[in-house]
Design an enzyme around this catalytic site. Structure first.
Site, PDB file in Angstrom:
ATOM      1  N   ASP A   1      41.070  76.900  48.135  1.00 14.49           N
ATOM      2  CA  ASP A   1      41.735  77.349  49.353  1.00 14.49           C
ATOM      3  C   ASP A   1      43.023  78.027  48.923  1.00 14.49           C
ATOM      4  OD1 ASP A   1      43.250  77.607  51.682  1.00 14.49           O
ATOM      5  OD2 ASP A   1      42.478  75.755  52.556  1.00 14.49           O
TER       6      ASP A   1
ATOM      7  N   CYS B   1      39.745  93.512  58.113  1.00 19.10           N
ATOM      8  CA  CYS B   1      38.718  94.447  58.605  1.00 19.10           C
ATOM      9  C   CYS B   1      38.676  94.361  60.131  1.00 19.10           C
ATOM     10  CB  CYS B   1      37.353  94.156  57.989  1.00 19.10           C
ATOM     11  SG  CYS B   1      36.747  92.487  58.291  1.00 19.10           S
TER      12      CYS B   1
ATOM     13  N   ASP C   1      43.404  89.706  51.462  1.00 16.63           N
ATOM     14  CA  ASP C   1      42.437  90.330  52.379  1.00 16.63           C
ATOM     15  C   ASP C   1      42.020  89.203  53.327  1.00 16.63           C
ATOM     16  OD1 ASP C   1      40.706  92.447  53.306  1.00 16.63           O
ATOM     17  OD2 ASP C   1      39.057  91.307  52.440  1.00 16.63           O
TER      18      ASP C   1
ATOM     19  N   GLY D   1      33.394  89.863  46.721  1.00 24.10           N
ATOM     20  CA  GLY D   1      33.832  90.387  45.426  1.00 24.10           C
ATOM     21  C   GLY D   1      33.910  91.893  45.295  1.00 24.10           C
TER      22      GLY D   1
END
Length: 445
Positions: A310, A382, A329, A263
């Protein structure tokens, strides 16, 4: 040496065995071991240093141990030798004799006399004869691999993609623990106010020179601060904070964060909406949705709606063209966060990256109908990998002609300088943040 110190090393050995044998996450195990054994600040710091350091430098330690091991030894003995050599080589404040004494005592407790003799013999030989030179490895990729404990396939892949110099710098930085950073909750306080409050609480901090709402915590556990408890800030890496800027958020927009847990980006988006509009945060797992809700409540944000779903099924839940902005993301290999999760580098295989790309494309494909015409879609990971990042972007654009890449603008100036058109690849050595990738597209009108 006190009993407590001995206990710390025994806990470290258990932790190292569990990570290797059960492929457990070191960060979760470490947190649990500190809580379970009620370790004080100093002991918790020593445990963290030994456990993380040994995992982080495992391949280098094995290279140093190799000349002294003439036969196969039990896995726990190998771990004991690794963590002992780690302390001898990398920890200045711990006397070598104390390290060897503790290792022999643990070996006596856990094994038979022959094992304690072997441990004593190997460590005294290391002390007496010194370590073999990494410079003797002639192949450059192999030398980087062993010297920085990164698997050879990964080093070779990065050298091919980014060159040896950039790869070496990244691998070296991956061995150093990152500085913790927080993001100021702009709906409640200014950065100057939060810096002042933290200093009054006894924290050593500095404002980030890269992100206007970021503060670097140089000393202190921020999760136990008043600032954190009152929702004036939340823990988030600087690289991750760039995403909300990339979305170019305006008040009253409807924004979908399709892979939202825990979050950090969701709440940043909500703060940038200044308590207007709506952020829908999706994640697969119910317990992670609970985390998002807890974060949202602590920060006092009322424009977030989190639900377990999902994101590949988001089209069944929301009407077409219902969002002004969408963030994907995506689940990724995590090669940008090896400083935080050193075990990842040994667990990943090259073929994993391709499998992940299919998931990334499936999520992108599923959410595109939900974006309004003229709306912005941001894709981020990332990780540091051309195929997983630029490769996914190229495949997405090739099969979605209604989308066009758009320049990554509206970023903080020093970050803006790192962008290339519609893409940004952050390396850990760029400003000390996580390795991170961002790309931006617009749905044609």
């Amino acid at each position: 040496m006190t009993n407590k110190k001995k206990q710390v090393r025994e806990i470290a050995l258990d932790l190292l065995q569990s990570v290797e044998k059960n492929h457990s996450y070191s960060n979760l195990l470490l947190h649990s071991a500190i809580e379970k054994n009620a370790l004080s600040g100093r002991d918790a710091a020593l445990l963290t240093e030994i456990a993380y350091g040994t995992i982080q430098r495992k391949m280098t330690l094995d290279f140093y141990l190799a000349p002294f091991l003439k036969k196969k030894i039990e896995p726990w003995v190998k771990q004991l030798l690794r963590m002992s050599v780690y302390q001898i080589v990398y920890l200045d404040k711990v006397p070598e004799r104390a390290v060897i004494h503790e290792a022999v005592e643990i070996a006596k407790t856990r094994g038979h006399k022959g094992i304690s003799g072997l441990v004593n013999g190997v460590l005294r030989s290391v002390q007496r004869e010194g370590l073999q030179d990494l410079g003797q490895i002639t192949d450059e990729a192999e030398r980087i691999s062993i010297a920085t404990s990164h698997p050879l396939w990964l080093v070779q892949r990065w050298v091919a993609q980014f060159g040896a110099e950039k790869t070496k710098a990244m691998c070296e930085l991956n061995l150093i623990a990152p500085v913790q950073t927080i993001r100021v909750n702009a709906t409640k306080a200014s950065r100057d106010e939060v810096v002042q409050k933290l200093q009054e609480e006894g924290f050593q901090v500095e404002p980030s020179p890269f992100i206007p709402e970021a503060i670097r915590i140089l000393k202190g556990n921020i999760a136990r601060s008043e600032v954190f408890a009152k929702g004036l800030a939340t823990i988030q890496d600087e690289s991750s904070m760039i995403v909300a800027y990339a979305l170019d958020i305006h008040q009253d927009q409807a924004i979908l964060d399709s892979c939202a847990a825990p979050g950090g980006k969701t709440t940043h988006i909500a703060e940038k909406l200044q308590q207007t509009g709506k952020v829908i945060a999706l994640d697969l797992h119910e317990h992670k949705i609970k985390l998002i809700k807890e974060n949202t409540e602590r920060l006092g944000l009322e424009n977030v709606e989190a639900q377990a779903l999902d994101s590949r099924k988001a089209g069944e839940m929301f009407p077409k063209e219902s969002f002004d902005r969408i963030l994907v993301d995506a689940p990724c290999s995590g090669l940008g966060v090896l400083r935080r999760k050193p075990d990842i580098k040994y667990a990943k295989k090259e073929e994993d990256l391709l499998a992940l790309q299919n998931v990334q494309l499936a999520i992108l494909q599923a959410v595109t109908p939900l974006l309004k015409k003229g709306g912005v879609l941001v894709y981020s990971t990332c990780t540091v990998d051309r195929e997983e990042n630029e490769g996914t972007v190229a495949k997405f654009l090739a099969s979605n002609s209604e989308f066009e890449p758009v320049a990554l603008d509206h970023l903080p100036p020093k970050i803006q300088a790192l962008t290339t058109d519609h893409m940004l690849q952050v390396f850990p050595q760029d400003f000390g943040g996580d390795g991170f990738f961002i790309s931006k597209f617009r749905k044609k009108v």
